[in-house]
Design an enzyme around this catalytic site. Structure first.
Site, PDB file in Angstrom:
ATOM      1  N   ASP A 149     -10.194 -11.441  -1.282  1.00 13.32           N
ATOM      2  CA  ASP A 149      -9.344 -10.816  -0.276  1.00 13.32           C
ATOM      3  C   ASP A 149     -10.180  -9.881   0.589  1.00 13.32           C
ATOM      4  O   ASP A 149     -10.710  -8.892   0.101  1.00 13.32           O
ATOM      5  CB  ASP A 149      -8.227 -10.032  -0.973  1.00 13.32           C
ATOM      6  CG  ASP A 149      -7.225  -9.428   0.005  1.00 13.32           C
ATOM      7  OD1 ASP A 149      -7.404  -9.587   1.224  1.00 13.32           O
ATOM      8  OD2 ASP A 149      -6.260  -8.788  -0.466  1.00 13.32           O
ATOM      9  N   MET A 198       0.844  -1.200   0.000  1.00  9.15           N
ATOM     10  CA  MET A 198       0.000   0.000   0.000  1.00  9.15           C
ATOM     11  C   MET A 198       0.876   1.246   0.000  1.00  9.15           C
ATOM     12  O   MET A 198       1.907   1.288   0.663  1.00  9.15           O
ATOM     13  CB  MET A 198      -0.882   0.024   1.244  1.00  9.15           C
ATOM     14  CG  MET A 198      -1.681  -1.237   1.474  1.00  9.15           C
ATOM     15  SD  MET A 198      -2.598  -1.111   3.022  1.00  9.15           S
ATOM     16  CE  MET A 198      -3.171  -2.807   3.194  1.00  9.15           C
TER      17      MET A 198
END
Length: 216
Positions: A176, A38
């Protein structure tokens, strides 16, 4: 490649004991190691990058599944492959030249996946489904672990399966977010091939047994 795969997410691992946790996964029935990257721009959080990937590369003995939750992922795919990524998935929403990026990943010897956020319709994949090795459906909004599973995911699995079959694609379906012992079997029954599990594995009293139970 066999289906009913479990990919524990290292985002939920103990970073003070990362080698220990990777070795636990090596010795478990886990199939893949899932790496969530991220950037604090595409998603409202920052996770980790190449130094952690180097540790993974040194110790992991299983297939390394890298999920790039970053803008301009095409700038970094080659370095992730050089750091041991076997599969790289990029977000439809973050990738301006998706076809080019998918084929670039594959040309470097890795498998390539495309990721959809919860609000992005499956039909957006119509022109790329025949090219990808995997479709990753986010079942939470990306950026943080431990979120509640979004029930609409089951509908999206069915739509993705239809799209794969109608285009003679061999893509796997990966889920996910919010995966646990309560919904894993339902997700596999719905047509998922790979389940990412973070908190469900690493916060369990017996992570290795939990991985076994997720596959049943």
């Amino acid at each position: 490649m066999k289906t009913k795969l479990i990919a524990p997410s290292l985002l939920s691992a103990d970073f003070g004991n990362l080698q220990r946790d990777i070795e636990m996964l090596n010795n478990s029935q886990a199939d893949w190691l899932h790496i969530d990257v991220m950037d604090g721009r595409f998603v409202p959080n920052i996770s980790f990058g190449f130094p952690v990937m180097k540790t993974v590369q040194q110790h992991a003995k299983k297939f390394v599944d890298v999920h790039l939750m970053i803008l301009e992922p095409e700038k970094y795919v080659e370095e992730f492959i050089n750091h041991g990524a076997d599969l790289i998935s990029v977000h439809y929403e973050a990738c301006t030249h998706l076809h080019r990026t998918i084929h670039h990943i594959q040309s470097l010897g890795a498998k390539a996946g495309v990721v959809l956020n919860p609000s992005t319709p499956v039909l957006m994949l119509e022109d790329i489904i025949a090219d990808v090795d995997l479709v990753l459906l986010m079942s939470v909004n990306p950026g943080f672990g431990g979120q509640k599973f979004i029930e609409n995911t089951y509908k999206k699995i069915a739509e993705t399966k239809d799209l794969i079959l109608s285009n003679n694609s061999t893509a796997l379906i990966e889920i996910d977010g919010g995966v646990n012992l309560d919904n894993a079997s339902k997700l596999f029954e719905a047509g998922a091939d790979v389940l990412v599990a973070g908190n469900a594995v690493f916060s369990a009293e017996n992570p290795e047994r939990t991985i076994e139970l997720l596959k049943i």
